[in-house]
Design a protein around this motif. Structure first.
Motif, PDB file in Angstrom:
ATOM      1  N   SER A   1      10.984 -13.648 -12.138  1.00 42.00           N
ATOM      2  CA  SER A   1      12.297 -14.014 -11.593  1.00 42.00           C
ATOM      3  C   SER A   1      12.615 -13.287 -10.293  1.00 42.00           C
ATOM      4  O   SER A   1      13.744 -13.341  -9.814  1.00 42.00           O
ATOM      5  CB  SER A   1      13.391 -13.716 -12.626  1.00 42.00           C
ATOM      6  OG  SER A   1      13.363 -12.345 -13.012  1.00 42.00           O
ATOM      7  N   GLY A   2      11.638 -12.604  -9.717  1.00 44.21           N
ATOM      8  CA  GLY A   2      11.874 -11.885  -8.473  1.00 44.21           C
ATOM      9  C   GLY A   2      11.687 -12.767  -7.257  1.00 44.21           C
ATOM     10  O   GLY A   2      11.336 -13.949  -7.360  1.00 44.21           O
ATOM     11  N   PRO A   3      11.882 -12.204  -6.070  1.00 40.96           N
ATOM     12  CA  PRO A   3      11.721 -12.977  -4.830  1.00 40.96           C
ATOM     13  C   PRO A   3      10.254 -13.281  -4.548  1.00 40.96           C
ATOM     14  O   PRO A   3       9.355 -12.544  -4.959  1.00 40.96           O
ATOM     15  CB  PRO A   3      12.318 -12.059  -3.758  1.00 40.96           C
ATOM     16  CG  PRO A   3      12.236 -10.686  -4.327  1.00 40.96           C
ATOM     17  CD  PRO A   3      12.385 -10.838  -5.816  1.00 40.96           C
ATOM     18  N   ALA A   4      10.026 -14.364  -3.808  1.00 40.42           N
ATOM     19  CA  ALA A   4       8.653 -14.786  -3.494  1.00 40.42           C
ATOM     20  C   ALA A   4       7.941 -13.791  -2.585  1.00 40.42           C
ATOM     21  O   ALA A   4       6.714 -13.715  -2.586  1.00 40.42           O
ATOM     22  CB  ALA A   4       8.677 -16.165  -2.842  1.00 40.42           C
ATOM     23  N   LEU A   5       8.714 -13.041  -1.813  1.00 43.86           N
ATOM     24  CA  LEU A   5       8.116 -12.092  -0.864  1.00 43.86           C
ATOM     25  C   LEU A   5       8.294 -10.646  -1.325  1.00 43.86           C
ATOM     26  O   LEU A   5       8.354  -9.734  -0.490  1.00 43.86           O
ATOM     27  CB  LEU A   5       8.732 -12.284   0.521  1.00 43.86           C
ATOM     28  CG  LEU A   5       8.525 -13.658   1.174  1.00 43.86           C
ATOM     29  CD1 LEU A   5       9.199 -13.722   2.532  1.00 43.86           C
ATOM     30  CD2 LEU A   5       7.033 -13.977   1.310  1.00 43.86           C
ATOM     31  N   SER A   6       8.358 -10.425  -2.619  1.00 43.79           N
ATOM     32  CA  SER A   6       8.518  -9.057  -3.128  1.00 43.79           C
ATOM     33  C   SER A   6       7.332  -8.173  -2.727  1.00 43.79           C
ATOM     34  O   SER A   6       7.467  -6.952  -2.606  1.00 43.79           O
ATOM     35  CB  SER A   6       8.657  -9.075  -4.649  1.00 43.79           C
ATOM     36  OG  SER A   6       7.484  -9.616  -5.249  1.00 43.79           O
ATOM     37  N   TRP A   7       6.181  -8.801  -2.528  1.00 48.53           N
ATOM     38  CA  TRP A   7       4.975  -8.052  -2.144  1.00 48.53           C
ATOM     39  C   TRP A   7       5.032  -7.562  -0.706  1.00 48.53           C
ATOM     40  O   TRP A   7       4.271  -6.671  -0.306  1.00 48.53           O
ATOM     41  CB  TRP A   7       3.731  -8.929  -2.316  1.00 48.53           C
ATOM     42  CG  TRP A   7       3.828 -10.235  -1.576  1.00 48.53           C
ATOM     43  CD1 TRP A   7       4.397 -11.391  -2.026  1.00 48.53           C
ATOM     44  CD2 TRP A   7       3.390 -10.497  -0.242  1.00 48.53           C
ATOM     45  NE1 TRP A   7       4.324 -12.373  -1.065  1.00 48.53           N
ATOM     46  CE2 TRP A   7       3.697 -11.848   0.037  1.00 48.53           C
ATOM     47  CE3 TRP A   7       2.736  -9.724   0.728  1.00 48.53           C
ATOM     48  CZ2 TRP A   7       3.401 -12.433   1.259  1.00 48.53           C
ATOM     49  CZ3 TRP A   7       2.438 -10.308   1.956  1.00 48.53           C
ATOM     50  CH2 TRP A   7       2.769 -11.653   2.199  1.00 48.53           C
ATOM     51  N   LEU A   8       5.946  -8.133   0.065  1.00 49.38           N
ATOM     52  CA  LEU A   8       6.044  -7.786   1.490  1.00 49.38           C
ATOM     53  C   LEU A   8       6.962  -6.571   1.643  1.00 49.38           C
ATOM     54  O   LEU A   8       8.011  -6.622   2.281  1.00 49.38           O
ATOM     55  CB  LEU A   8       6.579  -8.984   2.282  1.00 49.38           C
ATOM     56  CG  LEU A   8       6.278  -9.009   3.795  1.00 49.38           C
ATOM     57  CD1 LEU A   8       4.779  -9.028   4.037  1.00 49.38           C
ATOM     58  CD2 LEU A   8       6.927 -10.227   4.432  1.00 49.38           C
ATOM     59  N   ALA A   9       6.559  -5.470   1.035  1.00 56.62           N
ATOM     60  CA  ALA A   9       7.329  -4.229   1.046  1.00 56.62           C
ATOM     61  C   ALA A   9       6.435  -3.106   1.568  1.00 56.62           C
ATOM     62  O   ALA A   9       5.204  -3.223   1.550  1.00 56.62           O
ATOM     63  CB  ALA A   9       7.830  -3.904  -0.362  1.00 56.62           C
ATOM     64  N   PRO A  10       7.024  -2.002   2.049  1.00 55.43           N
ATOM     65  CA  PRO A  10       6.206  -0.943   2.666  1.00 55.43           C
ATOM     66  C   PRO A  10       5.109  -0.388   1.757  1.00 55.43           C
ATOM     67  O   PRO A  10       3.978  -0.185   2.208  1.00 55.43           O
ATOM     68  CB  PRO A  10       7.248   0.140   2.998  1.00 55.43           C
ATOM     69  CG  PRO A  10       8.524  -0.607   3.175  1.00 55.43           C
ATOM     70  CD  PRO A  10       8.468  -1.744   2.199  1.00 55.43           C
ATOM     71  N   PHE A  11       5.420  -0.154   0.476  1.00 51.72           N
ATOM     72  CA  PHE A  11       4.418   0.461  -0.396  1.00 51.72           C
ATOM     73  C   PHE A  11       3.197  -0.437  -0.610  1.00 51.72           C
ATOM     74  O   PHE A  11       2.058   0.008  -0.432  1.00 51.72           O
ATOM     75  CB  PHE A  11       5.044   0.859  -1.736  1.00 51.72           C
ATOM     76  CG  PHE A  11       4.085   1.550  -2.671  1.00 51.72           C
ATOM     77  CD1 PHE A  11       3.703   2.862  -2.451  1.00 51.72           C
ATOM     78  CD2 PHE A  11       3.547   0.877  -3.767  1.00 51.72           C
ATOM     79  CE1 PHE A  11       2.811   3.504  -3.304  1.00 51.72           C
ATOM     80  CE2 PHE A  11       2.656   1.502  -4.619  1.00 51.72           C
ATOM     81  CZ  PHE A  11       2.288   2.821  -4.390  1.00 51.72           C
ATOM     82  N   PRO A  12       3.373  -1.726  -0.995  1.00 50.55           N
ATOM     83  CA  PRO A  12       2.180  -2.582  -1.127  1.00 50.55           C
ATOM     84  C   PRO A  12       1.401  -2.729   0.174  1.00 50.55           C
ATOM     85  O   PRO A  12       0.158  -2.755   0.153  1.00 50.55           O
ATOM     86  CB  PRO A  12       2.759  -3.926  -1.586  1.00 50.55           C
ATOM     87  CG  PRO A  12       4.054  -3.592  -2.232  1.00 50.55           C
ATOM     88  CD  PRO A  12       4.587  -2.427  -1.457  1.00 50.55           C
ATOM     89  N   LEU A  13       2.106  -2.826   1.296  1.00 45.75           N
ATOM     90  CA  LEU A  13       1.404  -2.970   2.581  1.00 45.75           C
ATOM     91  C   LEU A  13       0.590  -1.723   2.900  1.00 45.75           C
ATOM     92  O   LEU A  13      -0.537  -1.816   3.413  1.00 45.75           O
ATOM     93  CB  LEU A  13       2.408  -3.254   3.700  1.00 45.75           C
ATOM     94  CG  LEU A  13       3.165  -4.593   3.594  1.00 45.75           C
ATOM     95  CD1 LEU A  13       4.184  -4.717   4.730  1.00 45.75           C
ATOM     96  CD2 LEU A  13       2.193  -5.770   3.624  1.00 45.75           C
ATOM     97  N   PHE A  14       1.138  -0.552   2.580  1.00 40.01           N
ATOM     98  CA  PHE A  14       0.384   0.682   2.809  1.00 40.01           C
ATOM     99  C   PHE A  14      -0.832   0.750   1.887  1.00 40.01           C
ATOM    100  O   PHE A  14      -1.906   1.203   2.290  1.00 40.01           O
ATOM    101  CB  PHE A  14       1.272   1.908   2.603  1.00 40.01           C
ATOM    102  CG  PHE A  14       0.581   3.203   2.924  1.00 40.01           C
ATOM    103  CD1 PHE A  14       0.439   3.631   4.244  1.00 40.01           C
ATOM    104  CD2 PHE A  14       0.034   3.989   1.923  1.00 40.01           C
ATOM    105  CE1 PHE A  14      -0.228   4.808   4.548  1.00 40.01           C
ATOM    106  CE2 PHE A  14      -0.630   5.173   2.215  1.00 40.01           C
ATOM    107  CZ  PHE A  14      -0.759   5.586   3.533  1.00 40.01           C
ATOM    108  N   CYS A  15      -0.672   0.282   0.645  1.00 43.52           N
ATOM    109  CA  CYS A  15      -1.815   0.230  -0.276  1.00 43.52           C
ATOM    110  C   CYS A  15      -2.906  -0.685   0.275  1.00 43.52           C
ATOM    111  O   CYS A  15      -4.103  -0.422   0.098  1.00 43.52           O
ATOM    112  CB  CYS A  15      -1.365  -0.251  -1.654  1.00 43.52           C
ATOM    113  SG  CYS A  15      -0.397   0.963  -2.580  1.00 43.52           S
TER     114      CYS A  15
END
Length: 335
Positions: free
Chosen positions: A149-163
Motif C-alpha cells: 500500500s506504499g507509494p510506487a517510488l518508495s525505492w527512490l529514497a537516499p538510503f536505497p540509492l546509496f545501497c
C-alpha cells in the motif's frame, strides 16, 4: 518437533541469493571495470575469464525467484509490486549485458566500442538496481491486508540509492579480485592496483550503511544490540576490518588467490549482516516468514523437486568451474 518447512525454504532462498551475488557479482563487476581498462586485448581477456560460465551463474537468480514465488507468495507479491520499477530495470540491464557480451565478440572493429559501452551500461544498471532493491527491503514496505500500500517510488529514497552505489563498488571489487586470480602479467598488476582503492571505498560504504541503518530503523537497532543477536553480530565489524586489510595486503603483494577468497568472505559478512537485520521477517518491518508462507502441502511438494534439482545445479556448476580452472591466456578465444 516437526520439520519447519518455512525455515527450510527461507534457507534455500538465502543460499540461492548468496550464490547469485557471488557468481554473477564478479562477471557484472568485469563490466563495471571496463572503463578502467581501455586496452582491447586486455578487455577480451577480462571477458574470456567468465565466458564459459557467465550465463549459468544466473540460474541461481531464477531459482531464488521461483522459490520465493512458491514458498512465500505474499512476500513475492508485495516485493514485486513495491519494486516493480527497479526490478524491471535490473532485468533490462541483465538482458542488455547478455546481448552485448555475445555481440562484442562478433562485431566488426568499428562496432566493437558500441557493444563495449552496452556491456558497461548493462552491468552498472543491473548492479545498481539490485542494490536499490536490497536497500528498499531494509527500509521496509507498507502493507495493508495482503497487498502493498506504499507509494510506487518508495525505492527512490537516499538510503536505497546509496545501497545501489555500494553494491556497484562491491561487485567491482569482486570482479577485480576474480581477474587477479584468473590473469597474469600486466592485467594482473592493473587489477591488483585497482583492488586496493576499491577495498577502501567498499569499507567506507559499509561503515556508512552500518551507521545509517540502526539510526534510521530503531527496530533493526534493537535486533542488532539485544541478546542473543548481539552475540552473532559483534564479530562481524571486526572481521570486515580484518578481511579488508587482508585484501589490501594480498593485492599489494600481487597474490593470486588471497584477494578473491577474502572478498568472498567480505560478501558473506555483508549478507549475514543483512540477515541479522531482518530475521525473522521476510517483509520488513513486521511480516514474518511464517505469516507469508504458502500452505505446508505446497512447500512440501516443492521441496521434493528442489532436493532433486539443487544438487544437479551444484554439480554442473562445480564441474564447469573445474574444467575452466587456471589462468586465462591472451590467445584464449571465446566461440
Amino acid at each position: 518437533m516437526g520439520i519447519d518447512l518455512s525455515v527450510i525454504w527461507f534457507t534455500i532462498i538465502v543460499f540461492s541469493t548468496l550464490m547469485y551475488i557471488v557468481m554473477d557479482g564478479f562477471d557484472l563487476g568485469i563490466g563495471i571495470l571496463f572503463p578502467f581498462n581501455q586496452d582491447p586485448v586486455q578487455r577480451d581477456m577480462m571477458v574470456n575469464t567468465v565466458a564459459p560460465v557467465w550465463d549459468g551463474n544466473e540460474t541461481w537468480l531464477v531459482l531464488g525467484g521461483a522459490a520465493l514465488y512458491g514458498a512465500f507468495p505474499l512476500a513475492y507479491a508485495v516485493i514485486v509490486d513495491a519494486l516493480s520499477i527497479p526490478l524491471t530495470i535490473m532485468l533490462v540491464g541483465l538482458i542488455f549485458r547478455g546481448v552485448a557480451f555475445e555481440f562484442r565478440f562478433k562485431a566488426t572493429p568499428e562496432h566493437r566500442p558500441f557493444w563495449d559501452k552496452a556491456f558497461i551500461v548493462g552491468s552498472i544498471v543491473a548492479t545498481f538496481s539490485q542494490g536499490v532493491a536490497v536497500g528498499s527491503v531494509l527500509n521496509g514496505f507498507e502493507v495493508t491486508g495482503r497487498a502493498y500500500s506504499g507509494p510506487a517510488l518508495s525505492w527512490l529514497a537516499p538510503f536505497p540509492l546509496f545501497c545501489g552505489v555500494g553494491l556497484v563498488v562491491a561487485y567491482a571489487l569482486l570482479g577485480s579480485t576474480w581477474l587477479i586470480m584468473k590473469t597474469e602479467g600486466e592485467l594482473h598488476r592493473k587489477m591488483s592496483n585497482l583492488a586496493i582503492p576499491l577495498t577502501l571505498a567498499l569499507l567506507a560504504a559499509v561503515v556508512i550503511i552500518s551507521i545509517w541503518t540502526p539510526l534510521a530503523h530503531p527496530d533493526i537497532a534493537q535486533r542488532w544490540f539485544t541478546f542473543p543477536n548481539i552475540v552473532w553480530f559483534l564479530p562481524v565489524p571486526l572481521l570486515v576490518v580484518v578481511f579488508s586489510w587482508g585484501i589490501v595486503r594480498a593485492a599489494y603483494n600481487h597474490a593470486s588467490y588471497g584477494p578473491f577468497m577474502l572478498t568472498l568472505g567480505l560478501m558473506f559478512l555483508g549478507f549475514s549482516g543483512l540477515g541479522i537485520s531482518i530475521w525473522p521477517n521476510i517483509i520488513p518491518p513486521s511480516i514474518s516468514i511464517w505469516q507469508a508462507a504458502s500452505p505446508p502441502q505446497s512447500q512440501g511438494f516443492m521441496l521434493v523437486g528442489a532436493l532433486l534439482i539443487i544438487p544437479v545445479i551444484l554439480m554442473y556448476t562445480c564441474w564447469s568451474y573445474y574444467v575452466f580452472r587456471g589462468k586465462i591466456k591472451p590467445d584464449a578465444g571465446y566461440h
